[in-house]
Design a protein around this motif. Structure first.
Motif, PDB file in Angstrom:
ATOM      1  N   ARG A  69     -17.872  -4.121   6.283  1.00 15.95           N
ATOM      2  CA  ARG A  69     -16.553  -4.233   5.978  1.00 15.95           C
ATOM      3  C   ARG A  69     -16.271  -4.890   4.534  1.00 15.95           C
ATOM      4  O   ARG A  69     -15.371  -5.335   4.337  1.00 15.95           O
ATOM      5  CB  ARG A  69     -15.841  -5.443   6.826  1.00 15.95           C
ATOM      6  N   ARG A 166     -13.129  -3.092   2.154  1.00 16.21           N
ATOM      7  CA  ARG A 166     -13.335  -2.413   3.180  1.00 16.21           C
ATOM      8  C   ARG A 166     -15.096  -1.899   2.964  1.00 16.21           C
ATOM      9  O   ARG A 166     -15.491  -2.266   1.703  1.00 16.21           O
ATOM     10  CB  ARG A 166     -12.621  -0.974   3.031  1.00 16.21           C
ATOM     11  N   SER A 169     -18.120   0.702   7.653  1.00 13.78           N
ATOM     12  CA  SER A 169     -17.515   0.665   9.219  1.00 13.78           C
ATOM     13  C   SER A 169     -15.936   0.742   9.034  1.00 13.78           C
ATOM     14  O   SER A 169     -15.309   0.828  10.309  1.00 13.78           O
ATOM     15  CB  SER A 169     -18.194  -0.299  10.064  1.00 13.78           C
ATOM     16  N   GLY A 170     -15.379   0.463   7.920  1.00 11.03           N
ATOM     17  CA  GLY A 170     -13.693   0.402   7.592  1.00 11.03           C
ATOM     18  C   GLY A 170     -13.313  -0.540   7.001  1.00 11.03           C
ATOM     19  O   GLY A 170     -14.193  -1.580   6.492  1.00 11.03           O
ATOM     20  N   HIS A 171     -12.056  -0.695   7.208  1.00  6.01           N
ATOM     21  CA  HIS A 171     -11.370  -1.810   6.399  1.00  6.01           C
ATOM     22  C   HIS A 171     -11.534  -2.960   7.008  1.00  6.01           C
ATOM     23  O   HIS A 171     -11.589  -3.206   8.363  1.00  6.01           O
ATOM     24  CB  HIS A 171      -9.804  -1.412   6.076  1.00  6.01           C
ATOM     25  N   GLU A 174      -8.969  -3.838   9.730  1.00  7.96           N
ATOM     26  CA  GLU A 174      -9.132  -3.117  10.904  1.00  7.96           C
ATOM     27  C   GLU A 174      -9.977  -4.212  11.905  1.00  7.96           C
ATOM     28  O   GLU A 174      -9.487  -4.328  13.043  1.00  7.96           O
ATOM     29  CB  GLU A 174      -9.584  -1.968  10.932  1.00  7.96           C
ATOM     30  N   TYR A 175     -10.837  -4.953  11.437  1.00 12.90           N
ATOM     31  CA  TYR A 175     -11.909  -5.881  12.134  1.00 12.90           C
ATOM     32  C   TYR A 175     -10.980  -6.940  12.528  1.00 12.90           C
ATOM     33  O   TYR A 175     -11.074  -7.404  13.875  1.00 12.90           O
ATOM     34  CB  TYR A 175     -12.790  -6.201  11.217  1.00 12.90           C
ATOM     35  N   VAL A 219      -5.735   0.882   7.817  1.00 11.49           N
ATOM     36  CA  VAL A 219      -6.639   0.732   8.846  1.00 11.49           C
ATOM     37  C   VAL A 219      -6.583   2.083   9.857  1.00 11.49           C
ATOM     38  O   VAL A 219      -6.274   3.265   9.349  1.00 11.49           O
ATOM     39  CB  VAL A 219      -6.182  -0.303   9.991  1.00 11.49           C
TER      40      VAL A 219
END
Ligand SMILES: N[C@@H](CCC(=O)N[C@@H](CS)C(=O)NCC(=O)O)C(=O)O
Length: 219
Positions: A69, A166, A169-171, A174-175, A219
């Motif tokens: 992240r 980010r 695995s993404g922003h 989002e986590y 996200v």
């Protein structure tokens, strides 16, 4: 920058000598407690799962993340467990059995230990439906001694960092929001003031950070 493939050759982190046994004492069964991304993305095969909590720990966004992240230049913030006599942290326990045990530990060693700086710790897990029948479980905890540990910061500063980062695995947003969604599903008895304060701070800052349509694209 860490490479997941290179890390997969590293030896698995040794689980505690006395691996937490399942309730029927099967040495080939193990419960794994997730309280961050493992809550929504375990990504290993398991036989059973329970929503519940551990006592004596509070969840904190105090671990830096330069892979999943965040990046080396802009580390994201993910969660760890802080020992806290009054604390209670909700999450999900997953039961792995037979061959699932070694596969799960091998996978989590890369995802949590090698790439994330987490270490293993035995905790007592209380299933939401049967809190009078607690289970021993393995948790991955990032201690202050690991190089990625960021430690405490004002929730507003943590929110700013999450909005800006980010990784693979993404922003980071989002986590945060997936974890907040899980806590909503657990019901009103599951409270996490630290998480709620960061979500509130993100909500206050997001319009200033970028227009709504761009925020939704994050996200
Ligand atoms: N160990 C905690 C935290 C796990 C966690 O969030 N670890 C990060 C590693 S830095 C991760 O796996 N991230 C994957 C993702 O963000 O989707 C848990 O049990 O859920």
């Amino acid at each position: 920058m860490k490479q997941e493939t290179a890390a997969q050759n590293s030896p698995p982190a040794s689980p505690p000598s006395s691996q937490p046994l399942s309730e029927d004492g099967d040495p080939q069964a193990l419960w794994i407690f997730g309280y961050g991304s493992l809550v929504w993305r375990p990504d290993f095969a398991y036989s059973d799962s329970r929503v519940g909590f551990v006592r004596g720990y509070s969840r904190r966004f105090w671990q830096g993340d330069t892979f999943h992240r965040g990046s080396d230049k802009m580390p994201g913030r993910v969660v760890t467990l802080l020992e806290d006599r009054e604390g209670c942290t909700w999450g999900v326990a997953y039961q792995v059995q037979g061959e699932q045990v070694s596969e799960a530990l091998k996978y989590l060693n890369v995802r949590e230990a090698v790439l994330g700086g987490y270490d293993t710790k035995e905790v007592t897990f209380y299933p939401q439906d049967t809190p009078d029948q607690p289970l021993k479980a393995l948790a991955y905890v990032a201690t202050p001694q690991n190089p990625g540990y960021l430690g405490p910061a004002p929730e507003e500063a943590i929110a700013t960092q999450i909005l800006a980062c980010r990784g693979f695995s993404g922003h980071n947003l989002e986590y945060l929001l997936r974890l907040a969604d899980f806590m909503q599903l657990c019901g009103p008895q599951a409270q996490d003031e630290h998480l709620a304060a960061i979500v509130d701070a993100v909500g206050t800052m997001l319009p200033c950070f970028c227009p709504t349509e761009q925020a939704l694209a994050l996200v």
